[in-house]
Structure formats: structure tokens, C-alpha cells
Design a protein around this motif. Structure first.
Motif, PDB file in Angstrom:
ATOM      1  N   GLY A 223       0.727  -1.267  -0.240  1.00 57.11           N
ATOM      2  CA  GLY A 223      -0.113   0.041   0.054  1.00 57.11           C
ATOM      3  C   GLY A 223       0.713   1.138  -0.205  1.00 57.11           C
ATOM      4  N   GLU A 224       2.065   1.179   0.081  1.00 56.82           N
ATOM      5  CA  GLU A 224       3.088   2.331  -0.050  1.00 56.82           C
ATOM      6  C   GLU A 224       3.188   2.849  -1.659  1.00 56.82           C
ATOM      7  OE1 GLU A 224       6.654   1.706   1.963  1.00 56.82           O
ATOM      8  OE2 GLU A 224       5.560   0.484   3.800  1.00 56.82           O
ATOM      9  N   LEU A 225       2.119   3.595  -1.889  1.00 57.82           N
ATOM     10  CA  LEU A 225       1.995   3.779  -3.179  1.00 57.82           C
ATOM     11  C   LEU A 225       2.840   5.037  -3.764  1.00 57.82           C
ATOM     12  CD1 LEU A 225      -1.999   3.790  -3.713  1.00 57.82           C
ATOM     13  CD2 LEU A 225      -0.277   2.008  -4.061  1.00 57.82           C
ATOM     14  N   ASN A 226       3.726   5.519  -2.830  1.00 57.27           N
ATOM     15  CA  ASN A 226       4.636   6.538  -3.398  1.00 57.27           C
ATOM     16  C   ASN A 226       5.955   5.969  -3.349  1.00 57.27           C
ATOM     17  OD1 ASN A 226       4.981   6.028  -0.461  1.00 57.27           O
ATOM     18  ND2 ASN A 226       5.479   8.042   0.196  1.00 57.27           N
ATOM     19  N   THR A 227       6.077   4.543  -3.279  1.00 51.77           N
ATOM     20  CA  THR A 227       7.519   3.908  -3.661  1.00 51.77           C
ATOM     21  C   THR A 227       7.958   4.116  -4.836  1.00 51.77           C
ATOM     22  OG1 THR A 227       6.655   2.384  -1.757  1.00 51.77           O
ATOM     23  CG2 THR A 227       8.561   1.713  -3.205  1.00 51.77           C
ATOM     24  N   ARG A 228       9.145   4.493  -4.866  1.00 43.40           N
ATOM     25  CA  ARG A 228       9.997   4.609  -6.421  1.00 43.40           C
ATOM     26  C   ARG A 228      11.356   4.106  -5.926  1.00 43.40           C
ATOM     27  NH1 ARG A 228       5.751   5.660  -6.867  1.00 43.40           N
ATOM     28  NH2 ARG A 228       4.282   7.538  -8.003  1.00 43.40           N
ATOM     29  N   VAL A 229      12.050   3.371  -7.107  1.00 42.45           N
ATOM     30  CA  VAL A 229      13.415   3.089  -7.160  1.00 42.45           C
ATOM     31  C   VAL A 229      14.485   4.015  -7.809  1.00 42.45           C
ATOM     32  CG1 VAL A 229      12.803   0.820  -6.913  1.00 42.45           C
ATOM     33  CG2 VAL A 229      13.021   1.909  -9.380  1.00 42.45           C
TER      34      VAL A 229
ATOM     35  N   ARG B 194      12.646   2.483 -14.654  1.00 39.13           N
ATOM     36  CA  ARG B 194      12.014   3.586 -15.226  1.00 39.13           C
ATOM     37  C   ARG B 194      10.603   3.020 -15.426  1.00 39.13           C
ATOM     38  NH1 ARG B 194      16.961   5.349 -17.457  1.00 39.13           N
ATOM     39  NH2 ARG B 194      16.988   3.795 -19.057  1.00 39.13           N
ATOM     40  N   THR B 195      10.374   1.841 -15.966  1.00 41.65           N
ATOM     41  CA  THR B 195       9.382   1.214 -16.376  1.00 41.65           C
ATOM     42  C   THR B 195       8.377   1.055 -15.065  1.00 41.65           C
ATOM     43  OG1 THR B 195      10.101   0.380 -18.151  1.00 41.65           O
ATOM     44  CG2 THR B 195       7.896  -0.753 -17.381  1.00 41.65           C
ATOM     45  N   PHE B 196       9.259   0.655 -13.890  1.00 46.64           N
ATOM     46  CA  PHE B 196       8.559   0.334 -12.619  1.00 46.64           C
ATOM     47  C   PHE B 196       7.945   1.578 -12.075  1.00 46.64           C
ATOM     48  CE2 PHE B 196       8.727   0.555  -7.968  1.00 46.64           C
ATOM     49  CZ  PHE B 196       7.721  -0.859  -7.737  1.00 46.64           C
ATOM     50  N   ASN B 197       8.950   2.659 -12.054  1.00 47.55           N
ATOM     51  CA  ASN B 197       8.655   3.890 -11.722  1.00 47.55           C
ATOM     52  C   ASN B 197       7.258   4.456 -12.196  1.00 47.55           C
ATOM     53  OD1 ASN B 197      10.483   3.980  -9.662  1.00 47.55           O
ATOM     54  ND2 ASN B 197      11.948   5.220 -10.837  1.00 47.55           N
ATOM     55  N   GLY B 198       7.032   4.482 -13.589  1.00 45.43           N
ATOM     56  CA  GLY B 198       6.016   4.929 -14.441  1.00 45.43           C
ATOM     57  C   GLY B 198       4.925   4.158 -13.928  1.00 45.43           C
ATOM     58  N   THR B 199       4.760   2.940 -13.735  1.00 44.57           N
ATOM     59  CA  THR B 199       3.637   2.022 -13.500  1.00 44.57           C
ATOM     60  C   THR B 199       3.303   2.204 -12.207  1.00 44.57           C
ATOM     61  OG1 THR B 199       4.592   0.181 -14.782  1.00 44.57           O
ATOM     62  CG2 THR B 199       2.865  -0.261 -13.266  1.00 44.57           C
ATOM     63  N   ALA B 200       4.203   2.525 -11.250  1.00 41.45           N
ATOM     64  CA  ALA B 200       3.832   2.918  -9.692  1.00 41.45           C
ATOM     65  C   ALA B 200       3.216   4.201  -9.807  1.00 41.45           C
ATOM     66  CB  ALA B 200       4.929   2.946  -8.717  1.00 41.45           C
ATOM     67  N   GLU B 201       3.611   5.237 -10.555  1.00 35.73           N
ATOM     68  CA  GLU B 201       3.061   6.675 -10.465  1.00 35.73           C
ATOM     69  C   GLU B 201       1.483   6.406 -11.196  1.00 35.73           C
ATOM     70  OE1 GLU B 201       3.961  10.974 -12.404  1.00 35.73           O
ATOM     71  OE2 GLU B 201       5.300   9.296 -12.750  1.00 35.73           O
ATOM     72  N   ALA B 202       1.409   5.734 -12.086  1.00 34.33           N
ATOM     73  CA  ALA B 202      -0.060   5.660 -12.531  1.00 34.33           C
ATOM     74  C   ALA B 202      -0.749   4.779 -11.530  1.00 34.33           C
ATOM     75  CB  ALA B 202       0.101   4.796 -14.071  1.00 34.33           C
ATOM     76  N   LEU B 203      -0.509   3.609 -11.069  1.00 35.54           N
ATOM     77  CA  LEU B 203      -1.106   3.343 -10.001  1.00 35.54           C
ATOM     78  C   LEU B 203      -1.456   4.031  -8.792  1.00 35.54           C
ATOM     79  CD1 LEU B 203      -2.407   0.368  -8.969  1.00 35.54           C
ATOM     80  CD2 LEU B 203      -0.129  -0.150  -8.015  1.00 35.54           C
TER      81      LEU B 203
END
Length: 508
Positions: free
Chosen positions: A244-250, A263-272
Motif C-alpha cells: 500500500g505504499e504507493l509513493n514507492t519509487r526506485v 524507469r518502467t516500474f516508476n512509471g507504473t507505480a506513478e500511474a497506479l
């Protein structure tokens, strides 16, 4: 509110409780496991294969060179000695003297020499047993009669080089060739030194390969560490995102494929995160709407019920007017019940539902629920009379009323309510089972029977129930730390099983 996934609605409570995602223990891996093990094994296998191939080729080339050199040395020495010591003209009966001189000249440490006369008929004679370290076959002697021959032989576990030849550079001086024929020469040269050198070289190769394997293993671990570190960071970020930590980025490092994945993960996390925030906002708005509407409807409905009761009493004398008044009263009460259910559901959604615990005698509580609704004669109650549990009496009454009412409405008699102490997962508790002898539960209804607004007569445009009773019963069971399950009774009909723990913790 119904369109928001349950997992998203549960995220805040999961974070507060410190819950881990299902299967989280799988990520607590040992040092060598999973992808690390496969990469390390592949890297080490390639290095070991290359080292073994190089060592094998080196061994074969060195062995060939060493044996060739030893062989050429013995052959050249035998050839040169025979050429030097054989006279151009051989006097009669001088073969013995020549044989002795040849044996002395060719004998060295690790080498034995045997000379035998070659008969006039051309048959090669064999040396006497014991004069050489190896045996000379008749075929080898016959070849030695025509030319210099050699072969490597293992005797007693030791390697030897066997050389056979005879002197050909001579001129007979008499008419008796057998008296002037020089002897055949057999030389056995030990190759033990070469074998020892090869063993030493083999030992050195084994040590070198072992060191190369250790170095390859260390390099493989370093290489896989560099490769798997970004993967582990992505895994940890994915688990945090699942919690549930939706602000997680790498952090993106480099320009390789792993950086593209980050970069793909960060984009997906941002959209989610954006989508979930929108869904949460919509859910909160829908909850507020339902709660506000329900509360706003409660006051006028209370007044309407009072007025409709009066109208029903006044219109009792008139058959047409009485029927209309009774219909208005019934529909008003039905609408009031629906509003009460919606208010209760909104409390569960907002997390505002709380338990007011008390020590309750289960038998008395069940009988009181049935008596208050006029169901005592239609339901059989069975269970220990002295079973006392700590629970919320009002919410327990709601659960029992919904289960028994559902059985009476959709099933057929006899309807039974049986309770008894039952432990689950070593936790003490009790189970209440409500069964009927009706047609049972449709297969397509079992998975959604506790969902909101689900009715058994879904095809009908209007039914007496709101479709919220079993859902509210389920929520109350979960609030107690228990469970509510539905299925088919062994003898036919539907069966609902409520399990609640005996001990409860006070909630504010």
C-alpha cells in the motif's frame, strides 16, 4: 463504492497492522538461492569448462612432446651407436665381441640391452628371459629383422620404450654368411621419469584448476551481486507497493536494461498511485453520499411511520382505504429497514463499528431472538444450556435473526439452530449452525451469497429483502474475530455456520 477492489480498500488497515503480503517469507532467501545460484553456477561452469579444456589440451601436447623427445633420443642413440661401432667388414665369428661392445655402449641407467644372433634363415631370435624389462614377441622380432622398430609398452604398471634392430652396414668376408651375420639388438628404455613428470604436471594442473575455480566462483559472486542488487531493490519496492505504499519509487542508475526496468516500474507505480487515489476519493465520496442520504432519510421516515400508523387506524373502517393505508405502512417500514441497513453498512465501511461486549448465555440469546420475532415455534434450538461467551448481544442478535430469517424465507421446515463449543486453530470458540430442508443454495449463489444487494430471487423486480442482511451478518462476525460460512446441508437444504471466539477484546 462497489467498484473499488477490496484489496485497495484494505490497504490502510494492512499498513496500520504491519501486515506483510501473502508469501512474504519466500523473499527471505539464503545467500545462495534462486537466480543467484543459477547465475553463479553458469559462470562457474563456463570457467571450469574452459580451464579443464585448456588443461587437457596442455596435458596432451606436453605428453606427446615428452614421449616424442624420449623416443627420438633413444632411437637416435641406438642408430648412431650401431652406425659407429659396426665395422664395414665383419670378420668371421666376431658377433659375440660386437654384441658385448654394443651392450656396453648402449647400456645406461633405466635402460637394458640384449643382443641375440640372427639366424641365417632370417628368423629373428628372441632375447633370453630376464635380460629385458619387457617381453619381445616373435612378430616384433621379425619386424626388427627388416628395419628398426619401436613400441611403448606397460609392464608391471611401468611404461617402457622397446626398440629392436640389427646391423645392416657390413660386408661378409667369407663364404659362410652365418659366421659373419651381426647380432640383433633389443633395447628397453624406462619411461618412468617422463611418467613422473607427467604426474607432477597433472598435479599442478589440478591445483591450478582448483584455484581457477575458486577465483571464478568469487568473480561470479561479485558479478551476480552487481546484477541482482537492482533486482532486489525492485523486489523490495514491489513488496512495498503491494503493502500500500504507493509513493514507492526506485533510483534509476545507468542506461542498461535494468535501468529501463526501473524507469518502467516508476512509471507504473506513478500511474497506479494516481488511479488508486482517484478510486479512494470516489469511494470516500460514495460512502459519504450513502451515509448522508441514509441519515437524511431517517428523520422523515420516522415521522412517516407515525403518520401512516394513524392513517391505518383511521382507515380501518373502510376496506379500500384500509388496504391502501396498510400498503403504505408496509412499504414505509420496508424503506426504513433499508435505510437502517445502509447506515449500518456505512459504519462498517468507515471503520466506526465497535463492539459492546457482555457475558451472554448463548441458548438464552438465541431463544430471545426467535421469541422477539415470533419464530420460536418454527425453529428447533439445540445446544448446551450453560454455554457462556463474551460478545456483543445486539450484533449477535442481528446475525442470528438474519440467518434464521433467511432459512425460514427461502428454505423449508424443519429449521434447526444447533450450537456447541468448537475450537479453530487452537482458539477456543463456539459454532452456531442454522440448517433447513429447502432446495439448497444455487451453485451460482454460493460465491456471492455474502455480497451486498445479492438476492436469491435476483430475476424478480421486487422482493421483500434488501439484499444486505447476510452481508451485515458477515461483517458482524468478522468484527467479533469470527467467520460466517455458507454451504449445503448433508441431508439437503442450505447450511450457514457461524463461528465466534469465546474471548473478545474490548474495542473503542
Amino acid at each position: 463504492m462497489r467498484g473499488v477492489p477490496a484489496a485497495i480498500r484494505r490497504w490502510p488497515s494492512r499498513r496500520r497492522a504491519g501486515a506483510r503480503p501473502p508469501g512474504g517469507d519466500r523473499y527471505r532467501r539464503r545467500w545462495f538461492s534462486g537466480l543467484r545460484l543459477r547465475l553463479t553456477a553458469a559462470f562457474t561452469a563456463v570457467a571450469l569448462l574452459a580451464s579443464v579444456m585448456a588443461s587437457g589440451i596442455s596435458y596432451i601436447l606436453l605428453r606427446r612432446a615428452m614421449l616424442q623427445r624420449a623416443q627420438d633420443t633413444v632411437l637416435n642413440e641406438v642408430r648412431q651407436t650401431l652406425s659407429r661401432m659396426s665395422p664395414p667388414e665383419l670378420p668371421p665369428d666376431s658377433a659375440g665381441t660386437l654384441s658385448a661392445e654394443l651392450e656396453v655402449a648402449l647400456r645406461e641407467p633405466g635402460r637394458k640391452v640384449a643382443t641375440v644372433p640372427m639366424l641365417f634363415d632370417g628368423r629373428g631370435a628372441l632375447p633370453a628371459p630376464g635380460t629385458l624389462d619387457v617381453r619381445v614377441s616373435r612378430a616384433f622380432a621379425m619386424q626388427a629383422r627388416r628395419q628398426m622398430v619401436f613400441q611403448r609398452i606397460i609392464r608391471g604398471g611401468k611404461p617402457f620404450l622397446l626398440v629392436g634392430t640389427h646391423v645392416t652396414q657390413y660386408v661378409t668376408t667369407t663364404e659362410e654368411p652365418e659366421r659373419t651375420t651381426p647380432p640383433m639388438v633389443f633395447v628397453s628404455a624406462s619411461l618412468s621419469q617422463e611418467a613422473a613428470d607427467l604426474r607432477s604436471f597433472t598435479g599442478a594442473i589440478v591445483i591450478a584448476d582448483s584455484l581457477a575455480l575458486a577465483a571464478a566462483l568469487a568473480l561470479a559472486l561479485l558479478a551476480t551481486r552487481g546484477v541482482l542488487r537492482p533486482v532486489r531493490r525492485l523486489g523490495a519496492a514491489a513488496r512495498a507497493l503491494g503493502d500500500g505504499e504507493l509513493n514507492t519509487r526506485v533510483t534509476v542508475r545507468g542506461r542498461d536494461e535494468l535501468a529501463d526496468l526501473a524507469r518502467t516500474f516508476n512509471g507504473t507505480a506513478e500511474a497506479l498511485e494516481r488511479t488508486v487515489n482517484e478510486l479512494r476519493a470516489m469511494e470516500a465520496a460514495s460512502r459519504r453520499f450513502v451515509a448522508d442520504v441514509s441519515h437524511e432519510l431517517r428523520t422523515p421516515l420516522t415521522s412517516m411511520i407515525a403518520v401512516t400508523d394513524v392513517l391505518a387506524e383511521e382507515a380501518a373502517a373502510s376496506e379500500a382505504g384500509g388496504t391502501a393505508a396498510r400498503l403504505v405502512v408496509a412499504e414505509t417500514r420496508r424503506l426504513t429497514l433499508l435505510v437502517e441497513h445502509l447506515i449500518e453498512i456505512s459504519r462498517f465501511d468507515a471503520g466506526a463499528a465497535a463492539l459492546v461486549l457482555d457475558d451472554v448465555v448463548v441458548a438464552a440469546a438465541v431463544e430471545a431472538t426467535l421469541s422477539a420475532r415470533g419464530w420460536s415455534d418454527a425453529v428447533t434450538v439445540d445446544g448446551p444450556r450453560d454455554l457462556v461467551v463474551r460478545l456483543d448481544p445486539r450484533r449477535f442478535d442481528v446475525i442470528v435473526a438474519n440467518l434464521v430469517g433467511n432459512a425460514l424465507k427461502h428454505g423449508r421446515p424443519p429449521v434447526r439452530a444447533v450450537f456447541a463449543p468448537t475450537a479453530r486453530e487452537d482458539a477456543p470458540g463456539f459454532a452456531l449452525t442454522v440448517t433447513d430442508r429447502g432446495p439448497g443454495m444455487p451453485a451460482d449463489l454460493r460465491a456471492v451469497v455474502f455480497d451486498r444487494f445479492v438476492k436469491a430471487e435476483a430475476a424478480r423486480t421486487r422482493s421483500e429483502g434488501s439484499g444486505l442482511g447476510l452481508s451485515i451478518a458477515k461483517e458482524n462476525a468478522v468484527l467479533h474475530g469470527g467467520a460466517l460460512e455458507a454451504g449445503d446441508a448433508p441431508g439437503g437444504g442450505a447450511e450457514f455456520t457461524l463461528w465466534l471466539p469465546i474471548e473478545q477484546e474490548e474495542s473503542g
